[in-house]
Scaffold this motif. Structure first.
Motif, PDB file in Angstrom:
ATOM      1  N   GLY A   1      -0.211  -9.698 -12.116  1.00  0.00           N
ATOM      2  CA  GLY A   1      -0.836  -8.422 -11.803  1.00  0.00           C
ATOM      3  C   GLY A   1      -1.238  -8.276 -10.352  1.00  0.00           C
ATOM      4  O   GLY A   1      -2.073  -7.455 -10.028  1.00  0.00           O
ATOM      5  N   GLU A   2      -0.669  -9.052  -9.480  1.00  0.00           N
ATOM      6  CA  GLU A   2      -1.030  -9.003  -8.068  1.00  0.00           C
ATOM      7  C   GLU A   2      -0.436  -7.758  -7.422  1.00  0.00           C
ATOM      8  O   GLU A   2       0.747  -7.482  -7.564  1.00  0.00           O
ATOM      9  CB  GLU A   2      -0.515 -10.258  -7.363  1.00  0.00           C
ATOM     10  CG  GLU A   2      -0.919 -10.341  -5.927  1.00  0.00           C
ATOM     11  CD  GLU A   2      -0.475 -11.634  -5.269  1.00  0.00           C
ATOM     12  OE1 GLU A   2      -0.340 -11.637  -4.048  1.00  0.00           O
ATOM     13  OE2 GLU A   2      -0.261 -12.627  -5.986  1.00  0.00           O
ATOM     14  N   VAL A   3      -1.269  -7.023  -6.706  1.00  0.00           N
ATOM     15  CA  VAL A   3      -0.807  -5.847  -5.970  1.00  0.00           C
ATOM     16  C   VAL A   3      -0.924  -6.163  -4.481  1.00  0.00           C
ATOM     17  O   VAL A   3      -2.007  -6.478  -3.994  1.00  0.00           O
ATOM     18  CB  VAL A   3      -1.635  -4.584  -6.319  1.00  0.00           C
ATOM     19  CG1 VAL A   3      -1.225  -3.414  -5.444  1.00  0.00           C
ATOM     20  CG2 VAL A   3      -1.480  -4.239  -7.791  1.00  0.00           C
ATOM     21  N   VAL A   4       0.193  -6.102  -3.795  1.00  0.00           N
ATOM     22  CA  VAL A   4       0.252  -6.309  -2.355  1.00  0.00           C
ATOM     23  C   VAL A   4       0.766  -5.006  -1.754  1.00  0.00           C
ATOM     24  O   VAL A   4       1.882  -4.580  -2.048  1.00  0.00           O
ATOM     25  CB  VAL A   4       1.187  -7.490  -1.990  1.00  0.00           C
ATOM     26  CG1 VAL A   4       1.280  -7.651  -0.478  1.00  0.00           C
ATOM     27  CG2 VAL A   4       0.721  -8.773  -2.656  1.00  0.00           C
ATOM     28  N   CYS A   5      -0.049  -4.365  -0.947  1.00  0.00           N
ATOM     29  CA  CYS A   5       0.295  -3.042  -0.413  1.00  0.00           C
ATOM     30  C   CYS A   5       1.664  -3.026   0.256  1.00  0.00           C
ATOM     31  O   CYS A   5       2.465  -2.120   0.018  1.00  0.00           O
ATOM     32  CB  CYS A   5      -0.771  -2.572   0.578  1.00  0.00           C
ATOM     33  SG  CYS A   5      -2.409  -2.357  -0.150  1.00  0.00           S
ATOM     34  N   GLU A   6       1.933  -4.023   1.087  1.00  0.00           N
ATOM     35  CA  GLU A   6       3.192  -4.044   1.832  1.00  0.00           C
ATOM     36  C   GLU A   6       4.410  -4.183   0.928  1.00  0.00           C
ATOM     37  O   GLU A   6       5.530  -3.935   1.361  1.00  0.00           O
ATOM     38  CB  GLU A   6       3.164  -5.170   2.872  1.00  0.00           C
ATOM     39  CG  GLU A   6       2.271  -4.885   4.072  1.00  0.00           C
ATOM     40  CD  GLU A   6       0.769  -4.984   3.788  1.00  0.00           C
ATOM     41  OE1 GLU A   6      -0.001  -4.560   4.654  1.00  0.00           O
ATOM     42  OE2 GLU A   6       0.373  -5.475   2.712  1.00  0.00           O
ATOM     43  N   GLU A   7       4.207  -4.565  -0.322  1.00  0.00           N
ATOM     44  CA  GLU A   7       5.317  -4.692  -1.266  1.00  0.00           C
ATOM     45  C   GLU A   7       5.456  -3.483  -2.188  1.00  0.00           C
ATOM     46  O   GLU A   7       6.405  -3.424  -2.969  1.00  0.00           O
ATOM     47  CB  GLU A   7       5.132  -5.960  -2.110  1.00  0.00           C
ATOM     48  CG  GLU A   7       5.230  -7.223  -1.286  1.00  0.00           C
ATOM     49  CD  GLU A   7       4.985  -8.491  -2.109  1.00  0.00           C
ATOM     50  OE1 GLU A   7       4.864  -8.399  -3.342  1.00  0.00           O
ATOM     51  OE2 GLU A   7       4.907  -9.571  -1.500  1.00  0.00           O
ATOM     52  N   LEU A   8       4.524  -2.534  -2.101  1.00  0.00           N
ATOM     53  CA  LEU A   8       4.598  -1.349  -2.956  1.00  0.00           C
ATOM     54  C   LEU A   8       5.623  -0.350  -2.426  1.00  0.00           C
ATOM     55  O   LEU A   8       5.793  -0.215  -1.210  1.00  0.00           O
ATOM     56  CB  LEU A   8       3.235  -0.643  -3.023  1.00  0.00           C
ATOM     57  CG  LEU A   8       2.138  -1.315  -3.811  1.00  0.00           C
ATOM     58  CD1 LEU A   8       0.846  -0.512  -3.688  1.00  0.00           C
ATOM     59  CD2 LEU A   8       2.533  -1.462  -5.268  1.00  0.00           C
ATOM     60  N   ALA A   9       6.248   0.351  -3.341  1.00  0.00           N
ATOM     61  CA  ALA A   9       7.117   1.457  -2.946  1.00  0.00           C
ATOM     62  C   ALA A   9       6.244   2.553  -2.343  1.00  0.00           C
ATOM     63  O   ALA A   9       5.078   2.711  -2.725  1.00  0.00           O
ATOM     64  CB  ALA A   9       7.865   1.995  -4.166  1.00  0.00           C
ATOM     65  N   ASN A  10       6.768   3.301  -1.415  1.00  0.00           N
ATOM     66  CA  ASN A  10       6.003   4.374  -0.774  1.00  0.00           C
ATOM     67  C   ASN A  10       5.443   5.355  -1.797  1.00  0.00           C
ATOM     68  O   ASN A  10       4.361   5.904  -1.609  1.00  0.00           O
ATOM     69  CB  ASN A  10       6.859   5.114   0.250  1.00  0.00           C
ATOM     70  CG  ASN A  10       7.182   4.244   1.442  1.00  0.00           C
ATOM     71  OD1 ASN A  10       6.515   3.239   1.698  1.00  0.00           O
ATOM     72  ND2 ASN A  10       8.212   4.612   2.170  1.00  0.00           N
ATOM     73  N   GLU A  11       6.163   5.565  -2.891  1.00  0.00           N
ATOM     74  CA  GLU A  11       5.742   6.520  -3.919  1.00  0.00           C
ATOM     75  C   GLU A  11       4.525   6.034  -4.709  1.00  0.00           C
ATOM     76  O   GLU A  11       3.906   6.798  -5.424  1.00  0.00           O
ATOM     77  CB  GLU A  11       6.885   6.809  -4.891  1.00  0.00           C
ATOM     78  CG  GLU A  11       8.087   7.471  -4.252  1.00  0.00           C
ATOM     79  CD  GLU A  11       8.974   6.493  -3.467  1.00  0.00           C
ATOM     80  OE1 GLU A  11       8.987   5.275  -3.776  1.00  0.00           O
ATOM     81  OE2 GLU A  11       9.644   6.950  -2.526  1.00  0.00           O
ATOM     82  N   ALA A  12       4.189   4.756  -4.602  1.00  0.00           N
ATOM     83  CA  ALA A  12       3.042   4.199  -5.334  1.00  0.00           C
ATOM     84  C   ALA A  12       1.924   3.766  -4.391  1.00  0.00           C
ATOM     85  O   ALA A  12       0.885   3.297  -4.844  1.00  0.00           O
ATOM     86  CB  ALA A  12       3.492   3.004  -6.170  1.00  0.00           C
ATOM     87  N   CYS A  13       2.097   3.945  -3.113  1.00  0.00           N
ATOM     88  CA  CYS A  13       1.181   3.397  -2.124  1.00  0.00           C
ATOM     89  C   CYS A  13      -0.174   4.100  -2.091  1.00  0.00           C
ATOM     90  O   CYS A  13      -1.212   3.462  -2.292  1.00  0.00           O
ATOM     91  CB  CYS A  13       1.833   3.459  -0.743  1.00  0.00           C
ATOM     92  SG  CYS A  13       0.798   2.776   0.575  1.00  0.00           S
ATOM     93  N   ALA A  14      -0.163   5.386  -1.812  1.00  0.00           N
ATOM     94  CA  ALA A  14      -1.425   6.111  -1.646  1.00  0.00           C
ATOM     95  C   ALA A  14      -2.254   6.014  -2.918  1.00  0.00           C
ATOM     96  O   ALA A  14      -1.738   6.137  -4.020  1.00  0.00           O
ATOM     97  CB  ALA A  14      -1.153   7.569  -1.297  1.00  0.00           C
ATOM     98  N   PHE A  15      -3.546   5.775  -2.753  1.00  0.00           N
ATOM     99  CA  PHE A  15      -4.532   5.682  -3.837  1.00  0.00           C
ATOM    100  C   PHE A  15      -4.404   4.397  -4.647  1.00  0.00           C
ATOM    101  O   PHE A  15      -4.963   4.301  -5.724  1.00  0.00           O
ATOM    102  CB  PHE A  15      -4.490   6.922  -4.738  1.00  0.00           C
ATOM    103  CG  PHE A  15      -4.512   8.190  -3.952  1.00  0.00           C
ATOM    104  CD1 PHE A  15      -5.657   8.578  -3.275  1.00  0.00           C
ATOM    105  CD2 PHE A  15      -3.387   8.971  -3.840  1.00  0.00           C
ATOM    106  CE1 PHE A  15      -5.669   9.737  -2.514  1.00  0.00           C
ATOM    107  CE2 PHE A  15      -3.391  10.127  -3.088  1.00  0.00           C
ATOM    108  CZ  PHE A  15      -4.534  10.518  -2.416  1.00  0.00           C
ATOM    109  N   SER A  16      -3.687   3.408  -4.133  1.00  0.00           N
ATOM    110  CA  SER A  16      -3.612   2.105  -4.797  1.00  0.00           C
ATOM    111  C   SER A  16      -4.586   1.155  -4.114  1.00  0.00           C
ATOM    112  O   SER A  16      -5.005   1.373  -2.978  1.00  0.00           O
ATOM    113  CB  SER A  16      -2.193   1.542  -4.718  1.00  0.00           C
ATOM    114  OG  SER A  16      -1.315   2.333  -5.482  1.00  0.00           O
TER     115      SER A  16
END
Length: 180
Positions: free
Chosen positions: A23-38
């Motif tokens: 369940g690790e969330v790393v901003c730099e690995e997120l798709a642009n469509e999921a980035c904002a508000f994560s």
């Protein structure tokens, strides 16, 4: 394929996706469509930014901001909350300018957003506080008289003590009388 070849392949592919299983969330690995508000596993907000690419074109990239959200991490905002709150995942940076749009304040203060989307509400609570406005008061005025709420927001000259964190504790602190 023999077992001795399959096992290394399975282990290799498993290692590629191991952070997802934890369940690790790393901003730099997120798709642009999921980035904002994560919110990353570190508790820091993800932020969509632009940069100049070769040839003068503009590219979007997800970055980790320095803003820490207490008591929340490993979080990707739901599409339902994005819709209910009237925000856009294509926002580059976040600004309090959104409060100047009456439609935005109405959606942010609506029960489907204000009650069910604490991540977005916490973000805008802190932005409003930075502008000298208490979001619970703005939302109450928005419900009672939307035009008056916007007028008061535009004419607000009050100074806030600065952005706060921890949405529910901030509401309690904001409503408590201040010592003189």
């Amino acid at each position: 394929m023999s077992f001795s070849i399959q096992l290394p392949l399975v282990l290799f592919f498993s290692s590629l996706f191991i952070h997802v299983s934890f369940g690790e969330v790393v901003c730099e690995e997120l798709a642009n469509e999921a980035c904002a508000f994560s919110i990353a596993s570190s508790g820091k907000r993800c932020l969509l930014e632009t940069r100049r690419a070769g040839g003068g074109s503009v590219e979007y990239q997800c970055r980790t901001s320095e803003v820490v959200v207490e008591r929340m991490g490993d979080y990707i905002e739901t599409d339902e909350c994005v819709e209910a709150c009237g925000v856009d995942r294509k926002f580059v940076g976040i600004s309090s300018d959104a409060f100047l749009e009456p439609q935005f304040s109405a959606k942010l203060c609506s029960p489907p957003c204000y009650v069910k989307c604490p991540n977005i509400v916490d973000l805008y609570f802190n932005l409003a506080a930075g502008e000298g406005v208490l979001l619970p008061e703005l939302c109450e005025k928005q419900r009672m008289n939307p035009g008056r709420a916007m007028f008061e927001l535009l004419s607000s000259g009050a100074a806030a003590p600065g952005p706060l964190s921890g949405f529910s504790e901030d509401i309690k602190a904001a409503s408590a009388p201040s010592p003189l």
